[in-house]
Design a protein around this motif. Sequence first.
Motif, short mmCIF file in Angstrom:
data_model
loop_
_atom_site.label_atom_id
_atom_site.label_comp_id
_atom_site.label_asym_id
_atom_site.label_seq_id
_atom_site.Cartn_x
_atom_site.Cartn_y
_atom_site.Cartn_z
N CYS A 91 70.09 34.38 -2.18
CA CYS A 91 70.87 33.85 -1.07
C CYS A 91 70.40 32.41 -0.85
N ILE A 92 71.30 31.56 -0.45
CA ILE A 92 70.92 30.19 -0.10
C ILE A 92 71.29 29.97 1.36
N TYR A 93 70.25 29.67 2.14
CA TYR A 93 70.41 29.38 3.56
C TYR A 93 70.20 27.88 3.75
N GLU A 94 71.18 27.21 4.34
CA GLU A 94 71.10 25.76 4.52
C GLU A 94 70.90 25.44 6.00
N TYR A 95 69.89 24.61 6.26
CA TYR A 95 69.55 24.26 7.63
C TYR A 95 70.59 23.32 8.21
N GLN A 96 71.00 23.59 9.44
CA GLN A 96 71.97 22.78 10.18
C GLN A 96 71.23 22.20 11.39
N PRO A 97 70.64 21.00 11.26
CA PRO A 97 69.78 20.47 12.33
C PRO A 97 70.49 20.27 13.67
N VAL A 98 71.76 19.91 13.65
CA VAL A 98 72.48 19.69 14.90
C VAL A 98 72.56 20.98 15.71
N ARG A 99 72.70 22.10 15.02
CA ARG A 99 72.81 23.40 15.68
C ARG A 99 71.48 24.13 15.77
N GLU A 100 70.42 23.59 15.13
CA GLU A 100 69.12 24.27 15.04
C GLU A 100 69.36 25.70 14.52
N ASP A 101 70.09 25.74 13.42
CA ASP A 101 70.49 27.01 12.84
C ASP A 101 70.63 26.85 11.33
N PHE A 102 70.85 27.94 10.66
CA PHE A 102 71.11 27.94 9.22
C PHE A 102 72.53 28.45 8.99
#
Length: 165
Positions: A58-69
Amino acid sequence: MLESTDVELSGLPDDIDKSIICFVDTWRDACAQMENGALPTRKVLSAERLRQWRDDICIYEYQPVREDFLVRIDAPSIVANNGESFQNSTPREIDLKYGTCLMAALLKTMRQKKPTFHYVRIVSASGEPRQWLRVLLPVQTFDRFGDPIDQILGVRFAYEPMHCI
């Protein structure tokens, strides 16, 4: 109702399959190729280099604006096992559905910039126990402007410990 247990391990258990050790060693070899202790890039950890595990990653990509993946790729083996795909959803959704602590584990892996290992046990509503070893490996890729994007490669291997965890 699901009953879940996530236990972080200090390292890989001794009683695991050699392919899991090889997966983590491949990441470590990629780290050794990087300068100044940088995380391995997806260019170094290419699809060709990871082909042995391609159906398990699985590839989880960090979304800094949302503080989420965001789940960029949900492993075909996990989709087949679960009967559903979480691609383009978030780890929080997975945590809510299965009672796991995936989001916290991803954040910790990203911030520490080193692998993390977890024993995960779920008892489904039907009483069926499922157990696995979750391996999370931090990597980087780059957007079209050359800015770094943090990602985590996640693999889940069926695992029943020889000793009580």
